[in-house]
Motif scaffolding. Structure first.
Motif, PDB file in Angstrom:
ATOM      1  N   SER A  90      31.744 -14.008 -35.495  1.00  0.00           N
ATOM      2  CA  SER A  90      33.214 -14.249 -35.092  1.00  0.00           C
ATOM      3  C   SER A  90      33.329 -15.850 -34.313  1.00  0.00           C
ATOM      4  N   ASP A  91      32.201 -15.955 -33.500  1.00  0.00           N
ATOM      5  CA  ASP A  91      31.811 -17.267 -33.149  1.00  0.00           C
ATOM      6  C   ASP A  91      31.964 -18.464 -34.153  1.00  0.00           C
ATOM      7  N   VAL A  98      44.398 -20.012 -27.734  1.00  0.00           N
ATOM      8  CA  VAL A  98      43.169 -19.557 -26.931  1.00  0.00           C
ATOM      9  C   VAL A  98      41.993 -20.810 -26.734  1.00  0.00           C
ATOM     10  N   GLY A  99      41.787 -21.106 -27.805  1.00  0.00           N
ATOM     11  CA  GLY A  99      41.015 -22.382 -27.688  1.00  0.00           C
ATOM     12  C   GLY A  99      39.621 -21.978 -28.722  1.00  0.00           C
ATOM     13  N   ILE A 100      39.328 -23.096 -29.285  1.00  0.00           N
ATOM     14  CA  ILE A 100      38.172 -22.680 -30.212  1.00  0.00           C
ATOM     15  C   ILE A 100      36.934 -22.460 -29.235  1.00  0.00           C
ATOM     16  N   LEU A 101      36.740 -23.100 -28.049  1.00  0.00           N
ATOM     17  CA  LEU A 101      35.611 -23.089 -27.287  1.00  0.00           C
ATOM     18  C   LEU A 101      35.337 -21.636 -26.631  1.00  0.00           C
ATOM     19  N   ILE A 102      36.559 -20.964 -26.418  1.00  0.00           N
ATOM     20  CA  ILE A 102      36.263 -19.731 -25.661  1.00  0.00           C
ATOM     21  C   ILE A 102      36.706 -18.608 -26.389  1.00  0.00           C
ATOM     22  N   ILE A 103      37.386 -18.810 -27.695  1.00  0.00           N
ATOM     23  CA  ILE A 103      38.016 -17.391 -28.136  1.00  0.00           C
ATOM     24  C   ILE A 103      37.087 -16.358 -28.200  1.00  0.00           C
ATOM     25  N   ASN A 104      35.708 -16.498 -28.554  1.00  0.00           N
ATOM     26  CA  ASN A 104      34.683 -15.678 -28.832  1.00  0.00           C
ATOM     27  C   ASN A 104      34.611 -14.905 -27.580  1.00  0.00           C
ATOM     28  N   SER A 105      34.440 -15.406 -26.547  1.00  0.00           N
ATOM     29  CA  SER A 105      34.161 -14.778 -25.249  1.00  0.00           C
ATOM     30  C   SER A 105      35.342 -13.719 -24.995  1.00  0.00           C
ATOM     31  N   LEU A 106      36.511 -14.145 -25.305  1.00  0.00           N
ATOM     32  CA  LEU A 106      37.707 -13.167 -25.257  1.00  0.00           C
ATOM     33  C   LEU A 106      37.521 -12.027 -25.972  1.00  0.00           C
ATOM     34  N   LEU A 107      37.041 -12.150 -27.067  1.00  0.00           N
ATOM     35  CA  LEU A 107      37.000 -11.105 -27.975  1.00  0.00           C
ATOM     36  C   LEU A 107      35.824 -10.182 -27.583  1.00  0.00           C
ATOM     37  N   ILE A 108      34.429 -10.732 -27.087  1.00  0.00           N
ATOM     38  CA  ILE A 108      33.535  -9.787 -26.782  1.00  0.00           C
ATOM     39  C   ILE A 108      33.276  -9.385 -25.346  1.00  0.00           C
ATOM     40  N   LEU A 109      33.727 -10.304 -24.348  1.00  0.00           N
ATOM     41  CA  LEU A 109      33.430  -9.771 -22.898  1.00  0.00           C
ATOM     42  C   LEU A 109      34.055  -8.473 -22.608  1.00  0.00           C
ATOM     43  N   PRO A 110      35.327  -8.267 -22.824  1.00  0.00           N
ATOM     44  CA  PRO A 110      35.897  -6.816 -22.558  1.00  0.00           C
ATOM     45  C   PRO A 110      35.143  -5.751 -23.162  1.00  0.00           C
ATOM     46  N   ALA A 111      34.862  -5.793 -24.349  1.00  0.00           N
ATOM     47  CA  ALA A 111      34.097  -4.756 -25.035  1.00  0.00           C
ATOM     48  C   ALA A 111      32.785  -4.544 -24.536  1.00  0.00           C
ATOM     49  N   SER A 150      47.199 -24.260 -11.950  1.00  0.00           N
ATOM     50  CA  SER A 150      47.296 -25.114 -13.172  1.00  0.00           C
ATOM     51  C   SER A 150      45.904 -25.272 -13.829  1.00  0.00           C
ATOM     52  N   THR A 151      45.465 -24.374 -14.213  1.00  0.00           N
ATOM     53  CA  THR A 151      44.283 -24.589 -15.252  1.00  0.00           C
ATOM     54  C   THR A 151      44.548 -24.098 -16.427  1.00  0.00           C
ATOM     55  N   ALA A 152      43.713 -24.194 -17.473  1.00  0.00           N
ATOM     56  CA  ALA A 152      43.910 -23.654 -18.811  1.00  0.00           C
ATOM     57  C   ALA A 152      44.000 -22.216 -18.889  1.00  0.00           C
ATOM     58  N   THR A 153      45.008 -21.660 -19.512  1.00  0.00           N
ATOM     59  CA  THR A 153      45.169 -20.291 -19.115  1.00  0.00           C
ATOM     60  C   THR A 153      43.984 -19.494 -20.028  1.00  0.00           C
ATOM     61  N   GLY A 154      43.617 -19.887 -21.365  1.00  0.00           N
ATOM     62  CA  GLY A 154      42.588 -19.242 -22.030  1.00  0.00           C
ATOM     63  C   GLY A 154      41.287 -19.043 -21.112  1.00  0.00           C
ATOM     64  N   ALA A 155      40.785 -20.160 -20.542  1.00  0.00           N
ATOM     65  CA  ALA A 155      39.667 -20.228 -19.862  1.00  0.00           C
ATOM     66  C   ALA A 155      39.718 -19.307 -18.674  1.00  0.00           C
ATOM     67  N   THR A 156      40.779 -19.466 -17.979  1.00  0.00           N
ATOM     68  CA  THR A 156      41.040 -18.507 -16.586  1.00  0.00           C
ATOM     69  C   THR A 156      41.059 -16.910 -17.235  1.00  0.00           C
ATOM     70  N   ILE A 157      41.517 -16.870 -18.227  1.00  0.00           N
ATOM     71  CA  ILE A 157      41.542 -15.257 -18.757  1.00  0.00           C
ATOM     72  C   ILE A 157      40.059 -14.967 -19.057  1.00  0.00           C
ATOM     73  N   VAL A 158      39.386 -15.912 -19.572  1.00  0.00           N
ATOM     74  CA  VAL A 158      37.977 -15.336 -20.103  1.00  0.00           C
ATOM     75  C   VAL A 158      37.086 -15.242 -18.654  1.00  0.00           C
ATOM     76  N   LEU A 159      37.414 -16.277 -17.645  1.00  0.00           N
ATOM     77  CA  LEU A 159      36.664 -15.853 -16.262  1.00  0.00           C
ATOM     78  C   LEU A 159      36.801 -14.408 -15.769  1.00  0.00           C
ATOM     79  N   PHE A 160      38.189 -14.076 -15.916  1.00  0.00           N
ATOM     80  CA  PHE A 160      38.532 -12.677 -15.328  1.00  0.00           C
ATOM     81  C   PHE A 160      37.483 -11.662 -16.030  1.00  0.00           C
ATOM     82  N   ALA A 161      37.593 -11.665 -17.581  1.00  0.00           N
ATOM     83  CA  ALA A 161      36.912 -10.858 -18.206  1.00  0.00           C
ATOM     84  C   ALA A 161      35.373 -10.918 -17.660  1.00  0.00           C
TER      85      ALA A 161
END
Lengths: 272, 280
Positions: free
Chosen positions: B53-54, B205-218, B254-265
């Protein structure tokens, strides 16, 4: 080379008089001939043991019969009236390669195999009861809610056998189901399989390296070394001097001991 | 449709951040995309396809580049087509080659990123594409939210239909084959689904972090669940919670949303890892 998609899951009762027939069966992978010229007739209600040295193509034969790899020649399943149809095949792999961290419980595994209702939405009571009944056959009811990764080797093999028996298969393929399992576990497993054959009237093909247990429980032994070298009852196979010489030196010592008793031979000399 | 949602938010979330339309849109997007990502993520982790997926995510760059070359204003369609082709190619390579799929996927990934960068930097105008690298959830339009809603419906239908087959193939292909499941077809179907979902969501979400968003919660849920049901419920909860929390915090910081979400995940993942021994 044909690619066979013959195997389909069908819900029906096991038949009485069916057989599996291999005619001029062969497997060639990347120009390497792994199996050739195999002619076998496997009858319902029989436990056929497949023995042979490492690299003889035992697992390849099972995989080709499953349709996982292509084969030449003919593979046909005939029922009582002699017409071909799709049999239900149960399969217990040598070693279930799976991720031990996988959060799949034994019940999940049954559910996945038996119904198409997505597992994450829960299990129907019918499936739960069926799984329990099936596990009871292999004395493993207590494992229902355990995670697959938490089971011991022997427990996992028994669960896989239970899964393979649901729905009742016509043909059961067991690929060295007992590698790495202790003596008691092995005898229990063989006892189970042996009883199944009588209860459900199915044909079983068992790959094994355990000559002594095989000679006690199997109805027929097929010695495979890229093709069928010898095929017959345990008595016939073990009385064949040249076969014993070539493939099973340790077994010949045991021959004198009379009636076929399961014995553990601690010997590195058995090539099979 | 959107009016109903706006009134709903105004009524139930009387906060400063919820006054902005873009926040309302983004919140709805998070709620719609969470189940999709949770469902895909659990299966991607089951199949050990994180690297795959990466690669699909990174290859979106080439998809964009091809779209630009062909003169498309909105490259989404080309991106999706390209990633589907790539997914099929990888899954065929996987079936044919006897070498480790890791190596094949690694090779494809590097090549695609390089190709994408070469095309996009031609003439020195790469900056306008950097939004794809980081993603911008707050810029999502109601039309795009509708697209996400359709994606959700698609995934739900697919999941109800073939989830069990996907799962059995991921447990063991031989076992699946013996139960009459067309393993190769199921595998390819899953690859294509991953490709479509990843590509569709990439601009937010952005190319750089989309995979983390997919993988981290699971990956987090896996540590603390014992069966499929728990696994999915926990993954969904983590995705929803980190999505909402990330959206809110990115507003305040005021940060990038995708990356902030990934940090929480990632926080959830860390927590689950620490809690793991209790659930073992």
């Amino acid at each position: 080379m044909f690619y066979t998609g013959i195997i389909q899951k069908l819900h029906r009762e096991s038949c009485g008089l069916c057989c599996t027939e291999l005619k001029n069966f062969g497997v060639t992978i990347n120009n390497t001939e792994i199996l050739y010229d195999i002619n076998l007739h496997i009858h319902c209600g029989e436990l056929t043991a497949l023995v042979g040295p490492n690299g003889a193509g035992k697992t390849t034969l099972l995989r080709a019969m499953l349709g996982e790899i292509g084969h030449t020649g003919e593979l046909s399943f005939l029922d009582a009236e002699g017409c071909r149809r799709n049999p239900v095949v149960g399969y217990v792999p040598q070693r279930l390669d799976f991720d031990p961290g996988l959060p799949v419980s034994v019940l999940d595994l049954f559910s996945v195999c038996l119904s198409s209702w997505p597992v994450f939405l829960g299990h129907s009571r019918r499936i739960r009861e069926r799984a329990l009944a099936s596990l009871a056959c292999v004395q493993a009811e207590h494992l229902l809610n355990r995670r697959l990764g938490d089971l011991s080797g022997g427990e996992l093999q028994r669960v896989l056998l239970a899964v393979a028996l649901e729905p009742n298969p016509d043909l059961l393929l067991l690929d060295e189901p007992l590698s790495g399992i202790d003596v008691q576990g092995k005898e229990l497993f063989y006892e189970l399989v042996s009883n199944l054959r009588k209860q459900y009237d199915l044909s079983i093909i068992l790959v094994s390296h355990d000559w002594s247990l095989v000679s006690f429980y199997a109805d027929r032994i097929v010695l495979l070394d890229r093709t069928v070298r010898c095929c017959g009852t345990p008595q016939e196979v073990f009385s064949n001097e040249s076969i014993i010489k070539a493939y099973g030196p340790a077994i010949s010592k045991e021959m004198g001991h009379g009636p076929w008793k399961p014995q553990i031979i601690h010997s590195g000399g058995v090539r099979a | 449709m959107m009016e109903i949602w706006y009134t709903f938010v105004d009524h139930f979330l009387p906060f400063a951040w919820a006054q902005h339309t873009f926040m309302k849109n983004a919140l709805l997007a998070v709620i719609l995309v969470s189940p999709v990502f949770a469902a895909m993520g659990t299966m991607v982790v089951n199949n050990k396809m994180a690297f795959f997926s990466d690669t699909i995510g990174h290859s979106a760059l080439t998809g964009i580049a091809i779209g630009v070359l062909l003169g498309f204003q909105d490259p989404l369609l080309i991106m999706v087509m390209f990633s589907v082709l790539l997914a099929i190619a990888i899954s065929v390579l996987k079936a044919l080659a006897s070498t480790s799929t890791d190596t094949i996927i690694g090779a494809v990934s590097a090549t695609m990123v390089a190709l994408g960068i070469v095309i996009l930097t031609r003439g020195g105008g790469f900056n306008k594409f950097s939004r794809f690298l980081i993603g911008d959830l707050l810029s999502i339009t109601p039309k795009e939210v509708l697209l996400l809603a359709f994606t959700l419906v698609g995934v739900v239908l697919l999941w109800v239909g073939v989830f069990n087959k996907f799962l059995l193939v991921s447990v063991n292909p031989s076992l699946a084959l013996s139960r009459g499941i067309p393993v190769r077809f199921v595998d390819t179907l899953f690859c294509i689904t991953v490709a479509v979902i990843v590509t569709v969501s990439i601009q937010w979400v952005g190319i750089l972090i989309i995979n983390s968003l997919l993988i981290l919660p699971a990956a987090a849920a896996r540590n603390i669940s014992r069966n499929m049901r728990q696994y999915h419920v926990i993954t969904l909860l983590i995705t929803l919670t980190s999505g909402t929390a990330g959206l809110l915090m990115s507003y305040y910081w005021s940060t990038a949303t995708g990356a902030t979400i990934v940090l929480f995940a990632a926080l959830f993942y860390l927590g689950a890892l620490i809690a793991k021994p209790r659930f073992a």
